[in-house]
Write a protein that holds these residues in place. Structure first.
Motif, mmCIF file in Angstrom:
data_model
loop_
_atom_site.group_PDB
_atom_site.id
_atom_site.type_symbol
_atom_site.label_atom_id
_atom_site.label_comp_id
_atom_site.label_asym_id
_atom_site.label_seq_id
_atom_site.Cartn_x
_atom_site.Cartn_y
_atom_site.Cartn_z
ATOM 1 N N UNK A 212 0.557 -1.261 0.159
ATOM 2 C CA UNK A 212 -0.147 -0.010 0.005
ATOM 3 C C UNK A 212 0.840 1.290 0.030
ATOM 4 N N UNK A 213 0.376 2.134 -0.517
ATOM 5 C CA UNK A 213 1.185 3.826 -0.275
ATOM 6 C C UNK A 213 -0.171 4.532 -0.324
ATOM 7 N N UNK A 214 0.005 5.412 0.613
ATOM 8 C CA UNK A 214 -1.135 6.615 0.852
ATOM 9 C C UNK A 214 -0.546 8.119 0.635
ATOM 10 N N UNK A 215 0.745 8.226 0.848
ATOM 11 C CA UNK A 215 1.151 9.475 0.887
ATOM 12 C C UNK A 215 0.883 10.317 -0.554
ATOM 13 N N UNK A 216 0.853 9.635 -1.638
ATOM 14 C CA UNK A 216 0.762 10.424 -2.693
ATOM 15 C C UNK A 216 -0.767 10.623 -2.913
#
Length: 341
Positions: A212-216
């Protein structure tokens, strides 16, 4: 009937002080003291959190024993959160649990907070169905986002996790961008229920199959809001429900995509959720739909066992007690602790 095993669980990893008594896997009490002090700072202040734990821990434990109608001399063991969490907060629970166990001359059991979120599914309750091994658990909270393969109570493997921010953080930071008070996740959920999830489109991050990645996404939301506000200064007020619904829809889509990938890769169709964000109405709804659409069996915990609570610590302590996995009195709190440590 075997012997009565009473476990006192103590949870103090972040900003909630909690104590719970369970008897052979059944919850007799689960007392949580929330800390109001953090809302005006827009986030948890570690120093204030540990001070509040020191004030709360004795009354909370007393209340848990009283509600359970149990005398401390009846306790079989004391279970406490060793980590992960805020160091100052963990220390309060650790030192209290140690001295109580030492004074009562009963076993001390250290609990991994991340495992406890998953093992909350094994609390004996009239309404809950317990997942069979192996199952996949999506652990989602303010500090963690992981897909864990659970083969046994204490045999877990992280299949994928966030490479930057946790999903709870994505909810809270998005809420902050919209000017909603802390903690903002539940407020986004509330407004989302009144909005159109397809009103605005946000791009999903491209990362590995199970990661997962949520910063973008957070940056994308920020730029989108700034751009719209330049055109219309009242954009947020006029579209709050739709914005929240669109943000929530995107986040839940990301979570569901990864779960589908996990099912495809492992062949396991028993899917559980755990952690504070599993209280979110949309993720619960989507999981229930997945039973119909994909033939999954889904396991959704009761609301009171999703956020940080001591019942999940007590049930983990109970399972460790049955294995005689006790802690040494030299055990120390650990701010960083992986789910498989």
């Amino acid at each position: 009937m075997g012997k009565s095993i009473y476990i006192l669980g103590i949870e103090s990893s972040c900003d909630d002080t909690s104590a719970s008594v369970i008897l052979n896997g059944k919850v007799l009490s689960n007392v949580v003291a929330n800390q109001e002090v953090h809302s005006k700072y827009g986030g948890v202040v570690p120093e204030l959190a540990s001070r509040a734990h020191q004030q709360n821990i004795v009354p909370v434990v007393q209340q848990a024993l009283a509600q359970a109608n149990v005398n401390k001399t009846q306790l079989s063991a004391i279970a406490f959160t060793r980590g992960p969490g805020l160091m100052g907060s963990l220390l309060v629970g650790t030192s209290f649990a140690k001295s109580l166990a030492f004074g009562l001359e009963i076993p001390l059991i250290d609990v991994n907070h991340m495992q406890a979120h998953i093992l909350a599914h094994f609390i004996e309750d009239a309404n809950n169905k317990q997942p069979p091994f192996p199952f996949i658990c999506l652990t989602i909270s303010g500090g963690h986002t992981q897909i864990v393969k659970v083969t046994d109570y204490f045999k877990m493997e992280v299949l994928g996790e966030t490479i930057d921010d946790a999903v709870g953080e994505a909810f809270d930071k998005s809420a902050k961008i919209l000017g909603l008070p802390y903690p903002g996740g539940p407020l986004i959920d509330k407004h989302a229920q009144l909005g159109n999830p397809k009103a605005f489109a946000f791009t999903k991050p491209k990362v590995g199959n199970l990661d997962f990645s949520f910063s973008g996404l957070k940056t994308g939301i920020l730029y989108f809001i700034q751009k719209q506000q330049r055109i219309n200064p009242n954009f947020i007020d006029e579209n709050l429900n739709d914005i929240c619904a669109s943000i929530q829809y995107t986040i839940v889509e990301i979570l569901m995509d990864k779960l589908k990938n996990a099912v495809k890769e492992t062949g396991i169709k028993h899917i559980a959720i755990a952690g504070g964000v599993s209280a979110n109405s949309s993720i619960r709804e989507r999981l229930q739909l997945a039973e119909k659409h994909f033939g999954w069996a889904t396991y959704i915990p009761k609301f009171e066992y999703t956020t940080d609570n001591a019942a999940m610590i007590a049930i983990t302590g109970y399972l460790k007690y049955l294995n005689k996995t006790y802690a040494d009195v030299s055990v120390t709190a650990k701010a960083r602790l992986k789910v498989v440590e």
